[in-house]
Design an enzyme around this catalytic site. Structure first.
Site, short mmCIF file in Angstrom:
data_model
loop_
_atom_site.label_atom_id
_atom_site.label_comp_id
_atom_site.label_asym_id
_atom_site.label_seq_id
_atom_site.Cartn_x
_atom_site.Cartn_y
_atom_site.Cartn_z
N LYS A 294 0.27 3.90 -2.64
CA LYS A 294 -0.69 5.01 -2.56
C LYS A 294 -0.02 6.36 -2.33
CE LYS A 294 -4.43 2.08 -0.84
NZ LYS A 294 -3.89 0.99 0.01
N SER B 17 -5.76 3.83 4.66
CA SER B 17 -5.24 3.15 3.46
C SER B 17 -6.35 2.51 2.64
CB SER B 17 -4.22 2.08 3.88
OG SER B 17 -3.49 1.63 2.77
N SER C 124 0.78 -1.24 0.00
CA SER C 124 0.00 0.00 0.00
C SER C 124 0.81 1.28 0.00
CB SER C 124 -0.96 0.02 1.20
OG SER C 124 -2.09 -0.78 0.95
N LYS D 226 3.00 6.46 5.44
CA LYS D 226 2.20 5.41 4.81
C LYS D 226 2.81 4.04 5.10
CE LYS D 226 -1.32 4.17 2.58
NZ LYS D 226 -1.31 3.03 3.51
#
Length: 386
Positions: free
Chosen positions: A70, A127, A67, A232
């Site tokens: 992103k 997320s 993820s 993140k």
């Protein structure tokens, strides 16, 4: 024999001068690596303002990013807002494809509406894969076109070991969805330039849908690490556990990327260790833009022009910030016409005998060349006053 001995002494001195790292240079040797003992496949530590790499471990190895993909998705969304193609209060409608996303999500339903800002919040904090695709479709019309934009942006940023195949990092069906720790740091550095991202990435818990749906940050460092600002996390069975962790202390903003750690706790421990090491060993020296007096101008409508020194910053060894000396060099005079921003000198910054950088001294305004009638008027006024 004496000549031979002298030769070897000279050789040793020269060799040492080339092998000794420059002041404040990244310590990435085996001793430091052993000291840190990061239990992950790759890692990097970068200072955000200068882009200076302070530590790296297999930083260019292409790996599945999960993820943290992103980060690029959010970067393109923020660029679209900056360019006026999207607004934070725009209301978007969820497509069937976005509603069908698996993995981490906020369970958007087809036809459900949500503002751009609320969707950004859900991607940053929780997320949310469905929210990420909804934003991508709003920017580019389709995920396929958006992914092309992601790869184009990666190339423009100099991300040499990156190829994206989707907006979220799900890797069940991908064939070459990869990036490297260095590339993650590069795109993270771009993303944290947007205050709106940091506004949400520092939040531990929040809600959406008018308080009816809870959001919990996937990055536990924002709750437990002093100075954490984001950014993140990512994890899949193939990618293992990854994070781009950002933190600020004493004006220095660090970006720490950990990739392919075996567990979440190992990932977080590695990030904590590397950030702690960075803050313990380095500091950011900053010289803010400042007025530096005036410069005499010949043949101009004004006799002088104001000067200013441009901002300068540099990563230095911890504790050496107070030892920085400044050496100013400015020309004695200049001739009109003078352009605003014209370089007329410099400031050199030293620690001991080593120069750590320079900044320009420039003109703060323009000065036009004086014309015949202006000269005549000045002479005439002089005689009237006399």
């Amino acid at each position: 024999m004496k000549r031979l001995i002298s030769f070897f002494i000279l050789f040793a001195i020269l060799t040492a001068s080339f092998l000794t790292p420059a002041l404040g240079s990244p310590a990435v040797d085996s001793t430091v690596a052993a000291e840190l003992s990061l239990n992950c496949v790759s890692a990097i530590l970068m200072e955000s303002e200068t882009g200076r790499v302070l530590y790296e471990q297999n930083a260019d190895q292409p790996l599945l990013p999960a993820s943290i993909t992103k980060i690029m998705t959010l970067l393109l969304v923020m660029k679209a807002i900056e360019d006026g193609k999207l607004r934070l209060d725009d209301m978007l409608t969820c497509s069937d494809r976005a509603a069908s996303m698996g993995g981490s999500q906020i369970y958007l339903e087809e036809g459900e509406q949500m503002t751009v800002e609320e969707l950004i919040k859900c991607v940053v904090i929780s997320s949310a894969n469905d929210a990420a695709l909804m934003l991508a479709e709003a920017v580019a019309g389709s995920e396929e076109v958006f992914v092309d934009m992601m790869n184009r942006c990666a190339r423009e940023l100099g991300m040499k070991n990156t190829n994206f195949e989707n907006t979220n990092g799900l890797d069940d069906t991908v064939t070459n969805h990869v990036t490297s720790a260095r590339d993650v740091a590069i795109m993270s550095r771009e993303l944290i330039k947007y205050d709106k991202i940091l506004e949400y990435s520092k939040i531990w818990m929040d809600t959406t849908r008018n308080g009816t749906f809870g959001l919990t940050n996937t990055n536990r460092l924002v709750r437990f690490y002093k100075g954490a600002t984001g950014l993140k996390t990512g994890s899949t069975s193939k990618a293992k556990f990854c994070v781009s962790a950002t933190a600020m202390r004493d004006g220095m903003h660090l970006i720490c990327v950990i990739m392919a750690a075996d567990t979440r706790d190992i990932r977080n421990a590695a990030a904590t260790t590397l950030l702690d090491w960075g803050f313990a060993n380095y500091a950011l020296y900053v010289f803010e833009e400042a007025d530096t007096g005036e410069l005499k101008v010949t043949g101009g409508v004004e006799d002088s022009v104001s000067l200013k020194a441009r901002r300068f910053c540099c990563v230095v060894p911890k504790g050496s910030e107070s030892k920085v000396e400044r050496f100013v060099e400015v020309r004695e005079t200049t001739s009109a016409p003078v352009k605003e921003g014209e370089v007329v000198g410099s400031i050199k910054f030293n620690i001991g005998n080593e120069t750590i950088g320079t900044t320009d001294i420039v003109t703060a305004t323009r000065v036009d060349k004086i014309g015949f009638w202006q000269v005549f008027t000045r002479i005439f006024s002089y005689f009237l006053i006399a």
